[in-house]
Design an enzyme around this catalytic site. Sequence first.
Site, PDB file in Angstrom:
ATOM      1  CB  SER A 198      -0.874  -0.025   1.231  1.00 35.61           C
ATOM      2  OG  SER A 198      -1.930   1.084   1.240  1.00 35.61           O
ATOM      3  CG  ASP A 205       7.490   5.147 -11.780  1.00 29.95           C
ATOM      4  OD1 ASP A 205       8.223   4.071 -11.725  1.00 29.95           O
ATOM      5  OD2 ASP A 205       6.151   5.109 -12.003  1.00 29.95           O
ATOM      6  CE  LYS A 239      -4.875  -2.386   0.822  1.00 32.02           C
ATOM      7  NZ  LYS A 239      -4.911  -0.906   0.513  1.00 32.02           N
TER       8      LYS A 239
END
Length: 434
Positions: free
Chosen positions: A305, A316, A330
Amino acid sequence: MTPALSLPGRLSRSCSPRRLLAGLLPLALLTLPLTATAQVADDELPIAEIQTFAEVFERIKRAYVEEVDDASLLRNAMRGMLSELDPHSSYLDREAFQSLRESTQGEFGGIGIEVGMEDGQLTVITPIDDTPASRAGLQARDQILRIDDTPTEGLSLQEAVELMRGDPGSEIELTILRQGESSPRRIPLTRENIRTESVKSELLTAGFGYLRISQFQTRTGEQVSEHIRQLTRDGELDGLVLDLRNNPGGVLQAAVAVADAFLEEGLIVYTEGRLPDTEMRFSANATTAAPDVPLVVLINGGSASAAEIVAGALQDQKRGVVMGTESFGKGSVQQIMPLGNGEGLKLTTALYFTPGGRSIQAKGIEPDVRVVRGRVEVTENGRGVREADLEGHLGAQEAPREKTERSERLREDYQLSEALNLLKALNVVRQRDR
């Protein structure tokens, strides 16, 4: 003023599905945002299914072996309605609702374990640091077969959590099956009043820091900035390990704040859902606690999460190297919705995406450098002959240098040791480029 709505305390044979529907529909509309009301009113309602529901309700009331009150039947129906959506949506009674609110503030009762359902089996997502569960050696992906004498097969997630809760000092025994093992093991634990500090830090060795986040609570972002200031009191850091292993997640805004501590600009995460208010974008601002420190982010199968939001954003944005093993996967966002009776809903309302547009739901974050769990061991005969082994060798001349004691963590933690080695290599390259 809207009049109070009530349903008959008992459904009789004369109570038709349409009469039940007439009572249920206005109640449903009152709980929805105004933007969604028109859409619901225009949709065709499944009259046949409502009729079947009323028929089942009536037969249970009339024929079940024990008398069941209407409130219990309706509450169980709501629980079932939510539990069949996905593993993270649930109906929260007063106790569960209060417990969830307490856990985001950093204090709750129990054994300190985050659990979920995986293929219908109660499974450990992660033990929380410095709790009975972590000290007993419970690991992510351990399957919980029994809680004391109660088999977990057939239990709902909420029922299992309630069984594991209890007064501080009381005993509990979990029977677990670990991946790769054929025989279950019994683990005795003593319940405690769990007070968690979500952030810890230390110097691994001179110039290289370690920042551990065990879960994302309301003040985690502030705590991270404070710990970074403490680590840099004696000088600039040459590298930092951000440890998100076995971090089950938590508050979305806290994850954004932590990523923002390392990013000066750019997207951190965005969410997409059915309703306009579930579509959000979070970006970094220029006020950053550690914008230039070389960074290694540790993750594993217990990182879920909010932990995956941070790892995905830093990966990224090419802000750090992600190391370890694949994360939990998740990628959904839950909203906690209070109800008028003091209870609540935890409802999945959106999916979140990394800056590069990746959804990690059921996929997880793949590390840039895969390093499995292990420990560093040095044996007496684990190296060849060196100059220092030769009889009569010249003694080393000690030059003045900074303190270089290594953290005790490095002796037991192979992944952390490898992260430090990578940071040192990155620092060498960084110095050459200057």
